[in-house]
Each structure stands twice: as structure tokens, then as C-alpha cells.
Write a protein that holds these residues in place. Structure first.
Motif, PDB file in Angstrom:
ATOM      1  N   VAL A  17       0.848  -1.187   0.000  1.00 51.58           N
ATOM      2  CA  VAL A  17       0.000   0.000   0.000  1.00 51.58           C
ATOM      3  C   VAL A  17       0.889   1.245   0.000  1.00 51.58           C
ATOM      4  O   VAL A  17       1.877   1.311   0.728  1.00 51.58           O
ATOM      5  CB  VAL A  17      -0.900   0.011   1.257  1.00 51.58           C
ATOM      6  N   LEU A  18       0.517   2.225  -0.815  1.00 48.28           N
ATOM      7  CA  LEU A  18       1.180   3.517  -0.849  1.00 48.28           C
ATOM      8  C   LEU A  18       0.287   4.528  -0.151  1.00 48.28           C
ATOM      9  O   LEU A  18      -0.886   4.671  -0.510  1.00 48.28           O
ATOM     10  CB  LEU A  18       1.423   3.958  -2.298  1.00 48.28           C
ATOM     11  N   VAL A  19       0.811   5.208   0.868  1.00 51.14           N
ATOM     12  CA  VAL A  19       0.049   6.231   1.580  1.00 51.14           C
ATOM     13  C   VAL A  19       0.745   7.567   1.370  1.00 51.14           C
ATOM     14  O   VAL A  19       1.885   7.758   1.800  1.00 51.14           O
ATOM     15  CB  VAL A  19      -0.063   5.917   3.090  1.00 51.14           C
ATOM     16  N   THR A  20       0.069   8.475   0.694  1.00 52.64           N
ATOM     17  CA  THR A  20       0.627   9.808   0.504  1.00 52.64           C
ATOM     18  C   THR A  20       0.336  10.642   1.748  1.00 52.64           C
ATOM     19  O   THR A  20      -0.712  10.492   2.373  1.00 52.64           O
ATOM     20  CB  THR A  20       0.037  10.476  -0.745  1.00 52.64           C
ATOM     21  N   GLY A  21       1.276  11.472   2.118  1.00 53.05           N
ATOM     22  CA  GLY A  21       1.120  12.250   3.351  1.00 53.05           C
ATOM     23  C   GLY A  21       1.131  11.358   4.569  1.00 53.05           C
ATOM     24  O   GLY A  21       0.501  11.658   5.586  1.00 53.05           O
ATOM     25  N   GLY A  22       1.835  10.247   4.488  1.00 53.51           N
ATOM     26  CA  GLY A  22       1.792   9.245   5.546  1.00 53.51           C
ATOM     27  C   GLY A  22       2.691   9.493   6.730  1.00 53.51           C
ATOM     28  O   GLY A  22       2.727   8.683   7.647  1.00 53.51           O
ATOM     29  N   SER A  23       3.402  10.612   6.747  1.00 54.42           N
ATOM     30  CA  SER A  23       4.329  10.835   7.851  1.00 54.42           C
ATOM     31  C   SER A  23       3.668  11.485   9.067  1.00 54.42           C
ATOM     32  O   SER A  23       4.221  11.474  10.160  1.00 54.42           O
ATOM     33  CB  SER A  23       5.507  11.701   7.390  1.00 54.42           C
ATOM     34  N   ARG A  24       2.463  12.046   8.883  1.00 51.06           N
ATOM     35  CA  ARG A  24       1.798  12.697  10.028  1.00 51.06           C
ATOM     36  C   ARG A  24       0.300  12.834   9.777  1.00 51.06           C
ATOM     37  O   ARG A  24      -0.189  12.600   8.678  1.00 51.06           O
ATOM     38  CB  ARG A  24       2.414  14.050  10.310  1.00 51.06           C
ATOM     39  N   ARG A  28      -0.828   9.447   8.542  1.00 51.16           N
ATOM     40  CA  ARG A  28      -0.075   8.597   9.486  1.00 51.16           C
ATOM     41  C   ARG A  28      -1.006   7.576  10.129  1.00 51.16           C
ATOM     42  O   ARG A  28      -0.666   6.413  10.279  1.00 51.16           O
ATOM     43  CB  ARG A  28       0.598   9.487  10.542  1.00 51.16           C
ATOM     44  N   GLY A  29      -2.198   8.012  10.494  1.00 54.74           N
ATOM     45  CA  GLY A  29      -3.173   7.098  11.090  1.00 54.74           C
ATOM     46  C   GLY A  29      -3.616   6.022  10.119  1.00 54.74           C
ATOM     47  O   GLY A  29      -3.754   4.855  10.482  1.00 54.74           O
ATOM     48  N   VAL A  41       3.690  -1.103   3.871  1.00 60.25           N
ATOM     49  CA  VAL A  41       3.251   0.268   3.616  1.00 60.25           C
ATOM     50  C   VAL A  41       4.434   1.155   3.246  1.00 60.25           C
ATOM     51  O   VAL A  41       5.461   1.153   3.917  1.00 60.25           O
ATOM     52  CB  VAL A  41       2.521   0.837   4.853  1.00 60.25           C
ATOM     53  N   TYR A  42       4.242   1.904   2.173  1.00 62.93           N
ATOM     54  CA  TYR A  42       5.214   2.894   1.722  1.00 62.93           C
ATOM     55  C   TYR A  42       4.641   4.268   2.002  1.00 62.93           C
ATOM     56  O   TYR A  42       3.556   4.600   1.533  1.00 62.93           O
ATOM     57  CB  TYR A  42       5.504   2.730   0.228  1.00 62.93           C
ATOM     58  N   LEU A  43       5.380   5.048   2.785  1.00 59.64           N
ATOM     59  CA  LEU A  43       4.957   6.401   3.117  1.00 59.64           C
ATOM     60  C   LEU A  43       5.611   7.372   2.145  1.00 59.64           C
ATOM     61  O   LEU A  43       6.831   7.431   2.039  1.00 59.64           O
ATOM     62  CB  LEU A  43       5.401   6.767   4.534  1.00 59.64           C
ATOM     63  N   CYS A  44       4.795   8.114   1.447  1.00 63.03           N
ATOM     64  CA  CYS A  44       5.280   9.145   0.542  1.00 63.03           C
ATOM     65  C   CYS A  44       5.161  10.473   1.275  1.00 63.03           C
ATOM     66  O   CYS A  44       4.080  10.839   1.730  1.00 63.03           O
ATOM     67  CB  CYS A  44       4.423   9.151  -0.723  1.00 63.03           C
ATOM     68  N   SER A  45       6.288  11.172   1.405  1.00 69.86           N
ATOM     69  CA  SER A  45       6.306  12.415   2.174  1.00 69.86           C
ATOM     70  C   SER A  45       7.209  13.428   1.489  1.00 69.86           C
ATOM     71  O   SER A  45       8.205  13.058   0.873  1.00 69.86           O
ATOM     72  CB  SER A  45       6.817  12.126   3.581  1.00 69.86           C
ATOM     73  N   ARG A  46       6.862  14.698   1.608  1.00 73.13           N
ATOM     74  CA  ARG A  46       7.740  15.746   1.089  1.00 73.13           C
ATOM     75  C   ARG A  46       8.976  15.906   1.963  1.00 73.13           C
ATOM     76  O   ARG A  46       9.984  16.431   1.522  1.00 73.13           O
ATOM     77  CB  ARG A  46       6.995  17.072   0.991  1.00 73.13           C
ATOM     78  N   ASN A  47       8.890  15.461   3.204  1.00 72.99           N
ATOM     79  CA  ASN A  47       9.996  15.578   4.146  1.00 72.99           C
ATOM     80  C   ASN A  47      10.486  14.172   4.481  1.00 72.99           C
ATOM     81  O   ASN A  47       9.852  13.446   5.251  1.00 72.99           O
ATOM     82  CB  ASN A  47       9.530  16.309   5.406  1.00 72.99           C
ATOM     83  N   LEU A  48      11.617  13.792   3.892  1.00 73.25           N
ATOM     84  CA  LEU A  48      12.119  12.429   4.065  1.00 73.25           C
ATOM     85  C   LEU A  48      12.404  12.084   5.521  1.00 73.25           C
ATOM     86  O   LEU A  48      12.099  10.984   5.970  1.00 73.25           O
ATOM     87  CB  LEU A  48      13.367  12.206   3.209  1.00 73.25           C
ATOM     88  N   ALA A  49      12.964  13.017   6.270  1.00 70.67           N
ATOM     89  CA  ALA A  49      13.277  12.737   7.679  1.00 70.67           C
ATOM     90  C   ALA A  49      12.012  12.389   8.464  1.00 70.67           C
ATOM     91  O   ALA A  49      12.001  11.438   9.251  1.00 70.67           O
ATOM     92  CB  ALA A  49      13.996  13.927   8.314  1.00 70.67           C
ATOM     93  N   GLU A  52      10.799   8.896   7.308  1.00 70.66           N
ATOM     94  CA  GLU A  52      11.609   7.816   7.867  1.00 70.66           C
ATOM     95  C   GLU A  52      11.332   7.620   9.353  1.00 70.66           C
ATOM     96  O   GLU A  52      11.302   6.489   9.831  1.00 70.66           O
ATOM     97  CB  GLU A  52      13.090   8.094   7.619  1.00 70.66           C
ATOM     98  N   GLN A  53      11.111   8.714  10.087  1.00 72.68           N
ATOM     99  CA  GLN A  53      10.787   8.604  11.506  1.00 72.68           C
ATOM    100  C   GLN A  53       9.460   7.867  11.700  1.00 72.68           C
ATOM    101  O   GLN A  53       9.352   6.973  12.532  1.00 72.68           O
ATOM    102  CB  GLN A  53      10.721   9.991  12.160  1.00 72.68           C
ATOM    103  N   SER A  54       8.466   8.231  10.912  1.00 74.28           N
ATOM    104  CA  SER A  54       7.163   7.556  11.012  1.00 74.28           C
ATOM    105  C   SER A  54       7.275   6.085  10.624  1.00 74.28           C
ATOM    106  O   SER A  54       6.706   5.214  11.287  1.00 74.28           O
ATOM    107  CB  SER A  54       6.133   8.257  10.126  1.00 74.28           C
ATOM    108  N   ALA A  55       8.013   5.803   9.552  1.00 72.43           N
ATOM    109  CA  ALA A  55       8.189   4.406   9.131  1.00 72.43           C
ATOM    110  C   ALA A  55       8.868   3.597  10.231  1.00 72.43           C
ATOM    111  O   ALA A  55       8.468   2.455  10.506  1.00 72.43           O
ATOM    112  CB  ALA A  55       8.985   4.346   7.834  1.00 72.43           C
ATOM    113  N   GLU A  56       9.886   4.182  10.862  1.00 71.67           N
ATOM    114  CA  GLU A  56      10.567   3.487  11.947  1.00 71.67           C
ATOM    115  C   GLU A  56       9.600   3.173  13.089  1.00 71.67           C
ATOM    116  O   GLU A  56       9.600   2.066  13.640  1.00 71.67           O
ATOM    117  CB  GLU A  56      11.734   4.342  12.458  1.00 71.67           C
TER     118      GLU A  56
END
Length: 92
Positions: A17-24, A28-29, A41-49, A52-56
Motif C-alpha cells: 500500500v502507498l500512503v501519501t502524506g503518511g508521515s503525520r 499517518r493514522g 506500507v510505503y509512506l510518501c512524504s515531502r519531508n524524508l526525515a 523515515e521517523q514515522s516508518a521506523e
């Protein structure tokens, strides 16, 4: 409808699954729900850091990855997803 039929129609266990805006926020939910349901799940975010924090954090529940892309550059989102191991299916 039976639970098995609903799982057949809507289950994501073992899927990608690809979730755009998935970092927050809402994204994120949604990402957490998919990870807990067994999806990779792959999180697509404009801010990689942030991605990556959310994925972790999500990895405690299953498979989660992050990559950087802006939805304003649609083809780059698809390319980024595919470059990280995802497969894109277009159409119904």
C-alpha cells in the motif's frame, strides 16, 4: 456479508500500500491501520526525515518504508514507489 467475504474484498494482508502524506496526521493514522492489517506500507512524504521517523515507529507493527516525493510531481511519486519495490496497478 460474512467476515471472510469482507476480507476477500477489502483485506490488505500481504499486499503493498502507498500512503501519501503518511508521515503525520490523518495519513499517518491510515498508514498505521494498513500496517497493523498486514500490509507492507510505503509512506510518501515531502519531508524524508519525517517519513523515515514515522516508518521506523510503524515497524513495531509490521513492514513500513518511506521515500520523498511531492504529489505535485505525480510521475515522480509513482517512480519513487516502484524504485522502492512497489508495483503500480492502474485501472479497475
Amino acid at each position: 456479508m460474512s467476515h471472510d467475504h469482507l476480507q476477500e474484498l477489502f483485506g490488505v494482508d500481504g499486499r503493498t500500500v502507498l500512503v501519501t502524506g503518511g508521515s503525520r496526521g490523518i495519513g499517518r493514522g491510515i498508514a498505521e491501520g494498513f500496517v497493523r492489517a498486514g500490509a507492507s506500507v510505503y509512506l510518501c512524504s515531502r519531508n524524508l526525515a519525517e517519513g523515515e521517523q514515522s516508518a521506523e515507529e510503524l515497524r513495531q507493527y509490521g513492514k513500513a518504508y518511506a521515500f520523498e516525493a511531492d504529489l505535485g510531481t505525480g510521475p515522480r511519486v509513482i517512480a519513487g514507489f516502484e524504485n522502492h519495490g512497489g508495483r503500480t496497478y492502474l485501472g479497475a
